[in-house]
Motif scaffolding. Structure first.
Motif, PDB file in Angstrom:
ATOM      1  N   PHE B  95       0.813  -1.205   0.000  1.00 41.11           N
ATOM      2  CA  PHE B  95       0.000   0.000   0.000  1.00 41.11           C
ATOM      3  C   PHE B  95       0.855   1.268   0.000  1.00 41.11           C
ATOM      4  O   PHE B  95       0.471   2.271   0.554  1.00 41.11           O
ATOM      5  N   ARG B  97       2.458   4.653  -1.238  1.00 35.04           N
ATOM      6  CA  ARG B  97       1.952   5.698  -2.121  1.00 35.04           C
ATOM      7  C   ARG B  97       3.042   6.153  -3.083  1.00 35.04           C
ATOM      8  O   ARG B  97       4.224   6.050  -2.778  1.00 35.04           O
ATOM      9  N   LYS B 100       3.523  11.744  -1.278  1.00 31.35           N
ATOM     10  CA  LYS B 100       2.793  11.999  -0.030  1.00 31.35           C
ATOM     11  C   LYS B 100       1.461  12.712  -0.227  1.00 31.35           C
ATOM     12  O   LYS B 100       0.670  12.785   0.701  1.00 31.35           O
ATOM     13  N   ASN B 101       1.238  13.234  -1.432  1.00 30.81           N
ATOM     14  CA  ASN B 101      -0.030  13.917  -1.678  1.00 30.81           C
ATOM     15  C   ASN B 101      -1.153  12.960  -2.066  1.00 30.81           C
ATOM     16  O   ASN B 101      -2.305  13.350  -2.147  1.00 30.81           O
ATOM     17  N   ARG B 102      -0.774  11.746  -2.349  1.00 35.58           N
ATOM     18  CA  ARG B 102      -1.788  10.742  -2.683  1.00 35.58           C
ATOM     19  C   ARG B 102      -2.529  10.326  -1.420  1.00 35.58           C
ATOM     20  O   ARG B 102      -1.993  10.419  -0.323  1.00 35.58           O
ATOM     21  N   PRO B 103      -3.758   9.834  -1.597  1.00 37.17           N
ATOM     22  CA  PRO B 103      -4.487   9.373  -0.407  1.00 37.17           C
ATOM     23  C   PRO B 103      -3.881   8.106   0.165  1.00 37.17           C
ATOM     24  O   PRO B 103      -3.248   7.341  -0.554  1.00 37.17           O
ATOM     25  N   ARG B 104      -4.084   7.918   1.450  1.00 37.78           N
ATOM     26  CA  ARG B 104      -3.636   6.681   2.093  1.00 37.78           C
ATOM     27  C   ARG B 104      -4.425   5.515   1.525  1.00 37.78           C
ATOM     28  O   ARG B 104      -5.574   5.671   1.127  1.00 37.78           O
ATOM     29  N   GLU B 105      -3.794   4.360   1.539  1.00 36.99           N
ATOM     30  CA  GLU B 105      -4.518   3.173   1.112  1.00 36.99           C
ATOM     31  C   GLU B 105      -4.354   2.104   2.168  1.00 36.99           C
ATOM     32  O   GLU B 105      -3.274   1.932   2.718  1.00 36.99           O
ATOM     33  N   MET B 106      -5.437   1.429   2.479  1.00 38.00           N
ATOM     34  CA  MET B 106      -5.317   0.308   3.410  1.00 38.00           C
ATOM     35  C   MET B 106      -6.335  -0.767   3.090  1.00 38.00           C
ATOM     36  O   MET B 106      -7.209  -0.571   2.261  1.00 38.00           O
ATOM     37  N   SER B 107      -6.181  -1.876   3.741  1.00 35.56           N
ATOM     38  CA  SER B 107      -7.062  -3.010   3.459  1.00 35.56           C
ATOM     39  C   SER B 107      -8.495  -2.684   3.871  1.00 35.56           C
ATOM     40  O   SER B 107      -8.728  -1.946   4.808  1.00 35.56           O
TER      41      SER B 107
END
Lengths: 462, 269
Positions: B95, B97, B100-107
């Motif tokens: 996950f 990125r 750092k400007n991209r959104p966080r990603e998680m399960s």
């Protein structure tokens, strides 16, 4: 810096070159000059300078000389250049045509897929005051809560705080039928709760109508025959939002239990749950991709669910609770919160691209008017937002969704609980009530519980 | 049967070769990967051969073969290596990125508690309180505390009992020592507790005596610390005499005192 600007000069600046005998230069220089004039007009000033230097009288009366080898080479070169130029021109024309054709083909393809982005908001000039239709029904005498419009824009279904759902014809404003969802509301300790339709969703092919009756179940109805098909059980708390994935029978449901569930209506079965929100989910939307977007209420997050990857993208924003979220196209979306602000987002940025605060003003006690509903016309730059300040505001997004500009406001007394554009962008339909969709914190007595169909005025486009 | 066995053994050996060569330098990495691909394809053909060989064998023969080779080797040769590990890799998702400007990603498969729920849980877990030092529990009174926590003595007794039982089974010398120490400590605590109770009872009796004397008009006898110690000593003497351990006790005491004296004497010089 300076070397950059004088880079091209030395090529033509004869001053620097060592002096050549005048008799020999006279003829060739002039011919060279002619070539230069033909090939490039930008260097005229330079040429004038050069010619100013040459004040040879022999230059004025050139002799009919014998063609030297050099001259011949020059002539041939010129001819060759001309030929190339012609060829290039025809090729450029061809290319242009090719480009245009390919562009048009691409546009048509995207249009057929419903992905073509158009900037049409500048054509909207206002609304037609004379043709506003106010629809009322005695079975829907409580505040209206939700609207769904069919893909072709012919029908719509409306739900309210009573147990009745009414089917309407959009262009004529005629009532086509109704049904009562009370008989399929779950019983708790032998008692039935009074249903309160919180959300509805209609599949693109008009085969299924899903509705949340204010309980944990999702009811599926047939929009044609207005008969009950099935109840989906699975959520542990009140179902708050529903949507279909476009052109499919996949239903996404969001609930107060903080989960998103996916249902397949082909098999009439539950598929999976998605977890991540930390507060009750308030809104959901989806397009044709296998992705859903939800707004998480007080956890101040919007999440895009990548269903195949089993992951989620998290966007944080707004100061209070996020009430609704709507997709503008595959990449951009817009959200509204109880802090009275509208945020424009891009899927690739974690923060909003633009925040418009206090969109609908604030109340006497200084609290902002909550945004209760947002409508977007898919793949365009047109938006509408509703609250309880007496106006529906129509917006235009500019600079690829980086700024918002108000186009006009439509006076509308009461809480605008749901808003929707018809797919052709001709009508804006609002569900208006005396109370907020979810509760009875405030009451606007002057308002009428009704559906309002507003015809929008368009400029004649060329 | 024998041919199949030989082939299996061979394929296994080659696999090992590949494993060992994996550790070599980065510069050879590309060649290595090519080699691995070749290896894979050759593995497949070999596996097919093995399978065709096995298809003609009877179940009894197959069982024997499996016993001889071991199930791990057998499965590896037939089903291929790392079929499990590949599935494990699939579940592991990255996950990270792009920036750092991209959104966080998680399960989206892990259920989460409501907002603040996690913190509340953590707070509940970490707070451990000692009522002796907690201001919320009022001022410390040893008497009240001891009566409130009377049940700890029962626990101690049970623990000693269970430890004794366990000690019989444990063979490891060090563990045994450890357990013995724990047991001894518990027993000491218990003995001390008993002594304390007796002392308390004596005090109680004294108080009652004083009260009685006051009621009857006599002047009460307030015992000093020294007198109390003396009575205790007398009681101890009598007890020892009753149980017949008096001589042993006196001997011990004499030895102790002698050793003390010796030490004093030495330090004095």
């Amino acid at each position: 810096m300076s070397s950059f600007f004088i880079k091209h000069k030395p090529k033509f600046n004869k001053k620097r070159k060592p002096e050549v005998p005048a008799t020999k230069t006279s003829g060739t220089a002039k011919k060279k000059k002619a070539v230069k004039e033909e090939s490039d007009e930008e260097i005229q000033s330079d040429d004038a300078f050069v010619s100013g230097e040459e004040s040879d009288p022999a230059d004025l009366f050139p002799e009919p000389e014998q063609e030297t080898a050099q001259d011949k080479r020059l002539r041939l070169a010129k001819k060759y250049l001309e030929e190339i130029e012609k060829e290039e021109q025809s090729r450029a024309e061809d290319k242009e045509v090719h480009d245009l054709v390919s562009q048009r083909l691409q546009d048509e393809y995207l249009d057929s897929k419903g992905k073509l982005r158009k900037n049409i908001a500048d054509q909207y000039t206002g609304y037609n005051e004379k043709t506003i239709k106010i629809l009322k029904n005695k079975r829907q005498n409580l505040p209206l809560t939700s609207i769904v419009i069919s893909q072709n824009g012919a029908f719509m279904f409306t739900g309210c705080k009573t147990s009745f759902v009414v089917k309407w014809s959009v262009p004529s404003g005629e009532k086509l039928g109704f049904f009562d969802c009370l008989s399929h509301v779950e019983q708790i300790n032998g008692n039935k709760r009074r249903p309160h339709i919180l959300a509805m969703a209609l599949s693109s092919d008009m085969r299924f109508l899903a509705l949340a009756d204010g309980g944990n179940n999702i009811q599926i109805w047939c929009p044609d025959k207005l008969t009950h098909i099935k109840n989906f059980k699975g959520h542990r708390d009140v179902v708050t939002a529903l949507t279909f994935r476009k052109d499919t029978h996949q239903l996404y449901s969001a609930s107060k239990d903080r989960s998103v569930k996916i249902w397949s209506l082909d098999e009439m079965a539950y598929i999976e749950s998605l977890f991540g929100h930390q507060a009750a989910i308030t809104g959901i939307d989806a397009l044709s991709r296998e992705r859903a977007i939800t707004s998480g209420g007080t956890d101040c997050s919007i999440r895009i669910w990548k269903i195949t990857e089993e992951s989620q993208l998290i966007y944080n924003g707004h100061k209070g609770s996020i009430e609704t979220v709507k997709l503008i196209n595959d990449e951009n979306f817009v959200s509204g919160g109880d802090d009275g602000s509208l945020c424009l987002w891009s899927a690739l940025k974690k923060k909003p691209l633009h925040i418009q605060t206090l969109v609908h003003g604030s109340q006497e006690n200084g609290e902002a008017n909550w945004i209760t509903a947002i409508a977007t016309l898919l793949n365009t730059d047109l938006l509408a937002s509703g609250s309880c300040d007496g106006f529906i505001r129509v917006w235009r997004t500019l600079n690829n969704g980086k700024t918002l500009k108000e186009l006009f406001a439509i006076p509308m007394c009461g809480f605008v609980n749901s808003l929707a554009f018809t797919n052709d962008g001709r009508y804006l339909i609002a569900a208006v009530g005396q109370e907020h969709r979810l509760g009875r914190w405030w009451r606007i007595k002057e308002a009428k519980n009704s559906i309002v169909i507003i015809e929008l005025n368009k400029k004649e486009s060329s | 049967m024998s041919s199949a066995k030989v082939k299996m053994g061979k394929s296994l050996k080659e696999d090992r070769d590949v494993e060992t060569s994996d550790d070599s330098d980065d510069s050879e990495a590309d060649e290595q990967s090519n080699e691995e691909q070749n290896q894979e394809s050759s593995d497949d053909t070999e596996r097919n051969e093995i399978r065709s060989d096995l298809s003609t064998m009877s179940f009894v023969q197959l069982m024997k073969l499996k016993e001889e080779l071991g199930t791990k080797v057998y499965n590896e040769a037939i089903f291929g290596k790392g079929s499990k590990s590949s599935s494990r890799e699939k579940t592991k998702t990255d996950f990270k990125r792009a920036n750092k400007n991209r959104p966080r990603e998680m399960s989206s498969k892990r259920p989460v508690p409501f907002l603040g729920g996690e913190e509340r849980q953590r707070a509940e877990q970490t707070s451990s309180r000692d009522p002796r030092f907690d201001e919320n529990c009022g001022e410390y009174d040893s008497k009240i505390f001891k009566t409130n926590y009377e049940f700890v003595n029962d626990i101690r007794e049970k623990e000693v009992h269970s430890l004794k039982k366990k000690m019989r089974k444990v063979e490891d010398e060090e563990k045994r020592k450890e357990m013995k120490l724990v047991m001894q400590r518990l027993q000491n605590q218990m003995r001390e507790e008993k002594k304390r109770k007796i002392r308390e009872e004596v005090l109680k009796e004294e108080k009652e005596e004083i009260k009685k004397a006051k009621e009857e008009g006599r002047t009460p006898w307030y015992k000093t610390k020294k007198e109390r110690q003396l009575t205790e000593l007398v009681k101890q003497y009598e007890d020892l005499k009753k149980s017949g351990r008096l001589v042993k006790h006196l001997e011990k005491r004499r030895k102790k005192n002698a050793s003390k004296d010796r030490k004093k004497f030495k330090s004095g010089i």
